[in-house]
Design a protein around this motif. Structure first.
Motif, mmCIF file in Angstrom:
data_model
loop_
_atom_site.group_PDB
_atom_site.id
_atom_site.type_symbol
_atom_site.label_atom_id
_atom_site.label_comp_id
_atom_site.label_asym_id
_atom_site.label_seq_id
_atom_site.Cartn_x
_atom_site.Cartn_y
_atom_site.Cartn_z
ATOM 1 N N LEU A 126 0.846 -1.189 0.000
ATOM 2 C CA LEU A 126 0.000 0.000 0.000
ATOM 3 C C LEU A 126 0.883 1.242 0.000
ATOM 4 O O LEU A 126 0.767 2.127 0.835
ATOM 5 C CB LEU A 126 -0.946 -0.021 1.212
ATOM 6 C CG LEU A 126 -1.822 -1.275 1.309
ATOM 7 C CD1 LEU A 126 -2.703 -1.217 2.546
ATOM 8 C CD2 LEU A 126 -2.661 -1.451 0.062
ATOM 9 N N ASN A 127 1.742 1.329 -0.985
ATOM 10 C CA ASN A 127 2.739 2.392 -1.073
ATOM 11 C C ASN A 127 2.283 3.521 -1.991
ATOM 12 O O ASN A 127 1.147 3.549 -2.449
ATOM 13 C CB ASN A 127 4.068 1.794 -1.545
ATOM 14 C CG ASN A 127 3.901 1.025 -2.845
ATOM 15 O OD1 ASN A 127 3.052 1.347 -3.671
ATOM 16 N ND2 ASN A 127 4.714 0.007 -3.033
ATOM 17 N N GLN A 133 -1.595 13.847 -6.956
ATOM 18 C CA GLN A 133 -0.451 14.745 -6.837
ATOM 19 C C GLN A 133 0.319 14.479 -5.536
ATOM 20 O O GLN A 133 1.548 14.465 -5.518
ATOM 21 C CB GLN A 133 -0.926 16.194 -6.895
ATOM 22 C CG GLN A 133 0.181 17.197 -7.042
ATOM 23 C CD GLN A 133 -0.374 18.601 -7.280
ATOM 24 O OE1 GLN A 133 -1.532 18.900 -6.991
ATOM 25 N NE2 GLN A 133 0.465 19.461 -7.817
ATOM 26 N N ALA A 134 -0.406 14.245 -4.439
ATOM 27 C CA ALA A 134 0.239 13.936 -3.162
ATOM 28 C C ALA A 134 0.985 12.607 -3.236
ATOM 29 O O ALA A 134 2.076 12.463 -2.670
ATOM 30 C CB ALA A 134 -0.795 13.906 -2.044
ATOM 31 N N ALA A 135 0.421 11.635 -3.953
ATOM 32 C CA ALA A 135 1.075 10.336 -4.104
ATOM 33 C C ALA A 135 2.359 10.461 -4.899
ATOM 34 O O ALA A 135 3.378 9.852 -4.559
ATOM 35 C CB ALA A 135 0.128 9.340 -4.766
ATOM 36 N N VAL A 164 -0.983 6.113 -6.580
ATOM 37 C CA VAL A 164 -1.061 6.704 -7.920
ATOM 38 C C VAL A 164 -1.954 5.841 -8.804
ATOM 39 O O VAL A 164 -2.840 6.350 -9.500
ATOM 40 C CB VAL A 164 0.344 6.868 -8.552
ATOM 41 C CG1 VAL A 164 0.239 7.220 -10.021
ATOM 42 C CG2 VAL A 164 1.165 7.917 -7.809
ATOM 43 N N ALA A 165 -1.747 4.524 -8.761
ATOM 44 C CA ALA A 165 -2.552 3.609 -9.582
ATOM 45 C C ALA A 165 -4.032 3.686 -9.202
ATOM 46 O O ALA A 165 -4.905 3.717 -10.074
ATOM 47 C CB ALA A 165 -2.038 2.177 -9.427
ATOM 48 N N LEU A 166 -4.316 3.739 -7.901
ATOM 49 C CA LEU A 166 -5.698 3.824 -7.446
ATOM 50 C C LEU A 166 -6.330 5.150 -7.874
ATOM 51 O O LEU A 166 -7.473 5.182 -8.325
ATOM 52 C CB LEU A 166 -5.772 3.663 -5.935
ATOM 53 C CG LEU A 166 -7.164 3.732 -5.323
ATOM 54 C CD1 LEU A 166 -8.057 2.628 -5.891
ATOM 55 C CD2 LEU A 166 -7.077 3.627 -3.811
ATOM 56 N N ASP A 224 1.669 7.674 0.760
ATOM 57 C CA ASP A 224 1.375 6.277 0.430
ATOM 58 C C ASP A 224 -0.103 5.947 0.608
ATOM 59 O O ASP A 224 -0.864 6.701 1.220
ATOM 60 C CB ASP A 224 2.259 5.325 1.235
ATOM 61 C CG ASP A 224 2.034 5.415 2.727
ATOM 62 O OD1 ASP A 224 0.880 5.374 3.166
ATOM 63 O OD2 ASP A 224 3.032 5.511 3.460
ATOM 64 N N LEU A 225 -0.504 4.829 0.044
ATOM 65 C CA LEU A 225 -1.899 4.410 0.057
ATOM 66 C C LEU A 225 -2.376 4.124 1.478
ATOM 67 O O LEU A 225 -3.509 4.452 1.831
ATOM 68 C CB LEU A 225 -2.106 3.196 -0.853
ATOM 69 C CG LEU A 225 -3.517 2.621 -0.938
ATOM 70 C CD1 LEU A 225 -4.541 3.686 -1.290
ATOM 71 C CD2 LEU A 225 -3.554 1.483 -1.944
ATOM 72 N N TRP A 226 -1.532 3.507 2.316
ATOM 73 C CA TRP A 226 -1.964 3.227 3.680
ATOM 74 C C TRP A 226 -2.326 4.521 4.409
ATOM 75 O O TRP A 226 -3.344 4.593 5.100
ATOM 76 C CB TRP A 226 -0.940 2.434 4.480
ATOM 77 C CG TRP A 226 -1.323 2.434 5.925
ATOM 78 C CD1 TRP A 226 -0.654 2.982 6.971
ATOM 79 C CD2 TRP A 226 -2.549 1.921 6.481
ATOM 80 N NE1 TRP A 226 -1.367 2.843 8.136
ATOM 81 C CE2 TRP A 226 -2.550 2.192 7.858
ATOM 82 C CE3 TRP A 226 -3.657 1.276 5.938
ATOM 83 C CZ2 TRP A 226 -3.596 1.828 8.703
ATOM 84 C CZ3 TRP A 226 -4.702 0.922 6.772
ATOM 85 C CH2 TRP A 226 -4.665 1.192 8.136
ATOM 86 N N THR A 227 -1.541 5.577 4.261
ATOM 87 C CA THR A 227 -1.832 6.853 4.916
ATOM 88 C C THR A 227 -3.167 7.404 4.422
ATOM 89 O O THR A 227 -3.985 7.898 5.207
ATOM 90 C CB THR A 227 -0.702 7.870 4.664
ATOM 91 O OG1 THR A 227 0.525 7.314 5.153
ATOM 92 C CG2 THR A 227 -0.955 9.190 5.353
#
Length: 181
Positions: A110-111, A149-151, A116-118, A156-159
Motif C-alpha cells: 500500500l505504497n 499529486q500527493a502520491a 497513484v494507480a488507485l 502512500d496508500l496506507w496513509t
C-alpha cells in the motif's frame, strides 16, 4: 463455517490483481443480492476488526482482507475506494463507530505507487460515467487529482486509507505485529 466458505477462505491471496478484482465483483454481486432479498445481516457497531494483511500486495488485496475480516470468506466491503466510502456510511455490515486494528508494516503493497494507480483508476471510473454522472462527481474528481499529486510527492496508500477511515468515524489502531495476541 460451511464447506463452501472454507473453500473460499483466503482464495483471493493466490490470485493476481485481475483475479482479486473479479473476486471483489462477485462478492459485490452476492452482497447486493442479499440486501435486495432482505437476507443481509444488520450493521454492527462497537466492534474491532483485525484483517490479516500479511500477504496484501495491492488495494484489491486490502479490500479482500478487510471484507473477509468483517464478513468471513467471500465477504464484501467495497471493491474500489468510492464503494469503500459508501460501505463506511453503514448498510454493509458495519456502521461507525468501530475499530480497525492493523500492523502497518504488513501493508508494504500500500505504497505511493499503489496510491497513484488507485487515483488513476478512480479518475478513469469517474470520467467514464458520461451521462450517468452523479452529484459530487466534479468534487470527487478534483479531490482525486489532489490525491494523485500527493502520491507522486510520496504519500502512500496506507496513509490515505487511514485518513479515509478516520474521516468516516472509524478508530484506527496501528500496532506492531509483536503486540498481536
Amino acid at each position: 463455517m460451511t464447506h463452501r466458505e472454507h473453500a473460499l477462505a483466503g482464495h483471493w491471496r493466490s490470485t493476481d490483481r485481475v483475479g482479486r478484482d473479479a473476486f471483489l465483483r462477485r462478492a459485490a454481486t452476492r452482497r447486493l443480492a442479499a440486501m435486495k432479498s432482505g437476507l443481509a445481516a444488520a450493521d454492527r457497531s462497537h466492534v474491532e476488526i483485525r484483517p490479516d494483511l500479511r500477504e496484501v500486495v495491492d488495494f484489491e488485496g486490502f479490500l479482500c482482507a478487510l471484507a473477509e475480516a468483517i464478513h468471513g470468506p467471500g465477504g464484501y466491503f467495497g471493491r474500489d475506494l468510492l464503494s469503500l466510502q459508501d460501505c463506511l456510511h453503514g448498510g454493509f455490515g458495519l456502521k461507525p463507530p468501530w475499530t480497525l486494528r492493523v500492523a502497518p508494516e504488513s501493508c508494504v503493497g500500500l505504497n505511493a505507487a499503489a496510491l497513484v494507480a488507485l487515483a488513476d483508476q478512480t479518475l478513469v471510473s469517474l470520467e467514464g460515467r458520461g451521462d450517468s454522472r452523479q452529484p459530487g462527481d466534479e468534487e470527487q474528481g478534483a479531490w482525486w487529482r489532489d490525491v494523485r499529486q500527493a502520491a507522486v510527492a510520496g504519500r502512500d496508500l496506507w496513509t490515505e486509507l487511514h485518513d479515509v477511515f478516520v474521516h468516516h468515524g472509524v478508530t484506527v489502531i496501528e500496532e506492531d505485529t509483536a503486540d498481536r495476541p
